[in-house]
Motif scaffolding. Structure first.
Motif, PDB file in Angstrom:
ATOM      1  N   PHE A  10       7.196   2.643   0.642  1.00  0.00           N
ATOM      2  CA  PHE A  10       5.846   3.036   1.028  1.00  0.00           C
ATOM      3  C   PHE A  10       4.869   2.118   0.310  1.00  0.00           C
ATOM      4  O   PHE A  10       5.049   1.820  -0.883  1.00  0.00           O
ATOM      5  CB  PHE A  10       5.588   4.501   0.633  1.00  0.00           C
ATOM      6  N   ARG A  11       3.843   1.656   1.030  1.00  0.00           N
ATOM      7  CA  ARG A  11       2.895   0.699   0.456  1.00  0.00           C
ATOM      8  C   ARG A  11       2.087   1.325  -0.677  1.00  0.00           C
ATOM      9  O   ARG A  11       1.523   2.393  -0.540  1.00  0.00           O
ATOM     10  CB  ARG A  11       1.935   0.207   1.535  1.00  0.00           C
ATOM     11  N   ARG A  12       2.041   0.610  -1.802  1.00  0.00           N
ATOM     12  CA  ARG A  12       1.319   1.081  -2.983  1.00  0.00           C
ATOM     13  C   ARG A  12      -0.173   1.253  -2.689  1.00  0.00           C
ATOM     14  O   ARG A  12      -0.773   2.257  -3.069  1.00  0.00           O
ATOM     15  CB  ARG A  12       1.522   0.111  -4.142  1.00  0.00           C
ATOM     16  N   ASP A  13      -0.803   0.288  -2.009  1.00  0.00           N
ATOM     17  CA  ASP A  13      -2.239   0.389  -1.729  1.00  0.00           C
ATOM     18  C   ASP A  13      -2.550   1.588  -0.832  1.00  0.00           C
ATOM     19  O   ASP A  13      -3.549   2.280  -1.015  1.00  0.00           O
ATOM     20  CB  ASP A  13      -2.772  -0.894  -1.098  1.00  0.00           C
ATOM     21  N   LEU A  14      -1.668   1.898   0.096  1.00  0.00           N
ATOM     22  CA  LEU A  14      -1.846   3.048   0.976  1.00  0.00           C
ATOM     23  C   LEU A  14      -1.711   4.358   0.183  1.00  0.00           C
ATOM     24  O   LEU A  14      -2.453   5.318   0.406  1.00  0.00           O
ATOM     25  CB  LEU A  14      -0.802   2.997   2.093  1.00  0.00           C
ATOM     26  N   TYR A  15      -0.794   4.362  -0.743  1.00  0.00           N
ATOM     27  CA  TYR A  15      -0.603   5.537  -1.586  1.00  0.00           C
ATOM     28  C   TYR A  15      -1.891   5.857  -2.340  1.00  0.00           C
ATOM     29  O   TYR A  15      -2.327   7.007  -2.389  1.00  0.00           O
ATOM     30  CB  TYR A  15       0.550   5.307  -2.573  1.00  0.00           C
TER      31      TYR A  15
END
Length: 186
Positions: A10-15
């Motif tokens: 899962f993308r860190r920036d999206l998290y």
């Protein structure tokens, strides 16, 4: 999601876009004001179902509510209250009116020891239930947390699941002091 970020799934920036605020709500069984909350929910459910205003729970039912582990939290409480109101045979809701699965969740081995140690507190709470509104229960919960923590603001705030600033506001609202002398007044 945090585990997925660490694994790269899962993308860190999206998290971090999704993870704006984290709230921790204590389980119903850990809330010092749980009987007050149940009383308020009971009034709401009773009114929503159009039941008689004199409908109430017996003292034994309040004791069960106090001792119950409430694994389903507020949803479970609302369902128990709704079904109890619906099947009540008279103006007092008795143990027979409670859902069977709710009673089965109660740990019967622990019930005896819990009943002996907490009956005095529950008796006082049951007597006060009828005349208390939500702010009375909140004030009582704050007093209890302060007394339990011996006046330690950080500990009391943690036990209530609120910030120290919020606790200070509540103490000011209810005329409580942070010193360790007079926190258990009623």
């Amino acid at each position: 999601l945090q585990e997925m970020v660490q694994k790269g799934a899962f993308r860190r920036d999206l998290y971090y876009r999704l993870n704006g605020v984290q709230l921790w709500l204590p389980p119903l069984r850990e809330r010092p004001d749980r009987l007050g909350l149940l009383s308020q929910l009971f009034r709401l459910e009773r009114d929503a179902l159009g039941s008689a205003e004199d409908l109430r729970f017996s003292d034994e039912v309040w004791r069960i509510f106090f001792k119950h582990p409430w694994p389903g939290n507020i949803r479970e409480a609302r369902n128990v209250l709704r079904s109890s109101i619906a099947v009540a045979k008279g103006p007092v809701i008795e143990i027979d009116d409670l859902p069977i699965d709710f009673l089965q969740e109660l740990d019967f081995d622990q019930r005896v020891t819990d009943a002996e140690s907490q009956d005095a507190n529950v008796d006082e709470t049951v007597e006060l239930e009828a005349g208390f509104d939500l702010s009375d229960w909140e004030a009582r919960a704050v007093r209890h947390a302060l007394a339990s923590s011996k006046g330690n603001i950080a500990k009391a705030a943690r036990s209530l699941g609120i910030t120290r600033a919020t606790l200070y506001h509540k103490m000011a609202r209810y005329g409580l002091r942070s010193d360790r002398r007079i926190v258990s007044k009623r």
